[in-house]
Design a protein around this motif. Structure first.
Motif, PDB file in Angstrom:
ATOM      1  N   SER A  20       5.329  11.533  -3.893  1.00 35.18           N
ATOM      2  CA  SER A  20       4.610  11.095  -2.703  1.00 35.18           C
ATOM      3  C   SER A  20       4.513  12.199  -1.665  1.00 35.18           C
ATOM      4  O   SER A  20       3.612  12.180  -0.817  1.00 35.18           O
ATOM      5  CB  SER A  20       5.293   9.870  -2.081  1.00 35.18           C
ATOM      6  N   GLU A  40       8.102   8.388  -5.603  1.00 30.98           N
ATOM      7  CA  GLU A  40       7.809   6.971  -5.392  1.00 30.98           C
ATOM      8  C   GLU A  40       7.761   6.294  -6.754  1.00 30.98           C
ATOM      9  O   GLU A  40       7.083   6.747  -7.668  1.00 30.98           O
ATOM     10  CB  GLU A  40       6.447   6.832  -4.695  1.00 30.98           C
ATOM     11  N   ALA A  45      11.848   4.681  -3.153  1.00 32.48           N
ATOM     12  CA  ALA A  45      11.436   6.044  -2.852  1.00 32.48           C
ATOM     13  C   ALA A  45      12.704   6.873  -2.767  1.00 32.48           C
ATOM     14  O   ALA A  45      13.657   6.496  -2.092  1.00 32.48           O
ATOM     15  CB  ALA A  45      10.670   6.102  -1.536  1.00 32.48           C
ATOM     16  N   VAL A 112       0.237   3.346  -2.729  1.00 33.30           N
ATOM     17  CA  VAL A 112       1.618   3.059  -2.384  1.00 33.30           C
ATOM     18  C   VAL A 112       2.067   1.771  -3.047  1.00 33.30           C
ATOM     19  O   VAL A 112       1.377   0.764  -3.007  1.00 33.30           O
ATOM     20  CB  VAL A 112       1.766   2.932  -0.845  1.00 33.30           C
ATOM     21  N   SER A 113       3.252   1.804  -3.665  1.00 32.97           N
ATOM     22  CA  SER A 113       3.806   0.614  -4.293  1.00 32.97           C
ATOM     23  C   SER A 113       4.037  -0.471  -3.250  1.00 32.97           C
ATOM     24  O   SER A 113       4.391  -0.188  -2.115  1.00 32.97           O
ATOM     25  CB  SER A 113       5.141   0.962  -4.964  1.00 32.97           C
ATOM     26  N   VAL A 116       7.398  -0.430  -1.398  1.00 28.14           N
ATOM     27  CA  VAL A 116       7.731   0.595  -0.428  1.00 28.14           C
ATOM     28  C   VAL A 116       6.617   0.699   0.591  1.00 28.14           C
ATOM     29  O   VAL A 116       5.492   1.065   0.243  1.00 28.14           O
ATOM     30  CB  VAL A 116       7.908   1.977  -1.114  1.00 28.14           C
ATOM     31  N   VAL A 121       7.201   5.701   2.650  1.00 31.43           N
ATOM     32  CA  VAL A 121       6.991   6.699   1.608  1.00 31.43           C
ATOM     33  C   VAL A 121       6.668   8.060   2.200  1.00 31.43           C
ATOM     34  O   VAL A 121       7.154   9.093   1.772  1.00 31.43           O
ATOM     35  CB  VAL A 121       5.849   6.244   0.676  1.00 31.43           C
TER      36      VAL A 121
END
Length: 452
Positions: A20, A40, A45, A112-113, A116, A121
């Motif tokens: 990330s 990430e 993270a 982005v997950s 997170v 992140v």
């Protein structure tokens, strides 16, 4: 030979990861342990450190794309080591050297997950504080407020090392203004005898771990610990009452002295509470601190309205003497970890910050020498040389005792046979530190007592 930098596996189910953010540019000099980049995954993270010192080159791990676990994302060359020609690099398995610089932020939006938050992140502002995801997680686990930690990263970003330093280095608290203390804890409704100290002096190191309204909770740690040992419990949930933690003599930032007896330690605790003008309070003690807390409550000089004892010492003669001696002698992680594992039933709760903080204390020869003397005085020949049963029996305030059924330091059976009005909480599959292993339940009990 250049050292390969790979994308590591940071959780059991991880097959790929995503960088990330790079913190180091192509061609920059790095030292072993420096922060290189952030990974990430679907679950977390994580910050990744440099495996060696040298010059970062051949960076192929791009930000924002999935990379298989174990794949090389860069190489670190020794100072003066020439980069290999492309055909030699390919033959040796190293990636061809890249000439494009690595930017410190992605040029395209990063997916982005959901697990997170985007600002976690990238390490951007969150509640006005810049911090890396790992630093946030470690601070949360340790019960630390990020705004109280000085960041050493770019633009003051709080890094992992900043959090670990805040956890491991005991700092003597600055003098606290009377009006600030009075706003945190209500003044006692009953007069107290003047402490046997200079006016306004606080003989023991202290820290207000939480602010709030209502009856304050005063925390006394166990042998070999310090006031920071309570912070993981505070991460278990919101706390809206004042919480004050003290360092016992010979521990943390308090004077490195060997008290003559429990009465002498109780006197120091009373003087500190009086100097801070702490009013009606719930007094909580763990292990050796439990014996001190019971002594303070029994003396009647401090305004203690309720008492909570966690795995308290002083209820029987047996104690793990080998643990006491091994703990104070240990100087390295290898020699310390076997003793730390005895403290808990599930060693997974021994977080890295906790281990690092204990190692930092082990490196303080003067501190450990004082604690060795305390162990010899209060636990001579592997025996508890004091008894608090009669003290507890004489109290006319609410008392609760909290123990772990699998305590390998002080047998849980010692908590049996207390007066019937003393509430006993025995947690199964729990060792000597219920406030860490069962932190949600213990915090709930303490808050209930403080609000009663």
């Amino acid at each position: 030979m250049p050292v390969e930098v790979i994308l590591p596996k940071v959780d059991m189910d991880m097959a790929t990861g995503r960088i990330s953010r790079w913190y180091v540019n192509e061609g920059a000099a790095v030292k072993k342990g420096d922060l290189l980049f952030e990974i990430e995954t679907d679950k977390a993270a994580m910050e990744i450190d440099a495996p060696a010192s040298g010059i970062l080159r051949d960076v192929t791990g791009k930000e924002g794309i999935d990379i298989p676990v174990g794949e090389a994302v860069a190489w670190i060359y020794a100072e003066g080591e020439a980069a290999k020609p492309a055909q030699q690099v390919a033959a040796s398995g190293a990636p061809a050297q890249s000439t494009a610089p690595v930017t410190t932020a992605p040029t395209t939006p990063v997916a982005v997950s959901e697990a997170v938050p985007a600002n976690a992140v990238t390490g951007t502002l969150h509640n006005g504080i810049r911090a890396t995801p790992l630093a946030r997680r470690l601070a949360t686990e340790a019960g630390l407020e990020l705004d109280a930690i000085a960041g050493s990263g770019p633009k003051g970003r709080v890094m992992r090392k900043d959090v670990e330093a805040a956890i491991s280095v005991p700092k003597l608290e600055a003098p606290v203004r009377a009006e600030l203390i009075n706003s945190r804890s209500p003044a006692s409704s009953q007069p107290r005898p003047a402490p046997q100290r200079a006016a306004g002096a606080a003989p023991l190191n202290f820290a207000w771990l939480r602010q709030g309204e209502g009856r304050p909770i005063v925390l006394l740690h166990g042998f070999g610990a310090d006031l920071n040992s309570w912070r993981p419990m505070l991460a278990a949930g919101p706390v809206d009452v004042p919480m004050l933690a003290l360092d016992l003599p010979g521990h943390g930032g308090s004077p490195r002295q060997t008290p003559a007896d429990l009465e002498a330690i109780a006197c120091d605790v009373e003087a500190t509470l009086a100097a801070l003008d702490v009013g009606p309070a719930l007094l909580v003690g763990h292990s050796f601190g439990g014996a001190v807390a019971a002594t303070v409550a029994a003396r009647g000089h401090a305004d203690v309205r309720a008492l909570a004892l966690i795995a308290p010492a002083g209820l029987g003669p047996e104690i793990n003497g080998a643990f006491l001696q091994g703990f104070v002698r240990a100087k390295s992680e290898a020699s310390l970890m076997p003793w730390l594992r005895l403290l808990v039933a599930d060693e997974a709760v021994l977080s890295k910050p906790f281990v690092n903080a204990t190692l930092a204390q082990a490196a303080d020869a003067e501190l450990r020498a004082a604690q060795a003397e305390i162990a010899d005085r209060f636990f001579a020949d592997g025996t508890q040389t004091f008894d608090i049963r009669n003290l507890i029996a004489g109290l006319r305030i609410p008392v609760r005792v909290i123990v772990g059924a699998n305590d390998r330091i002080i047998p849980a059976s010692q908590s049996q046979g207390l007066p019937g009005e003393v509430a006993l909480h025995v947690f199964p599959a729990t060792g000597h530190m219920p406030q860490v292993e069962r932190r949600e339940q213990v915090l709930k009990i303490l808050l209930e007592m403080a609000r009663a």
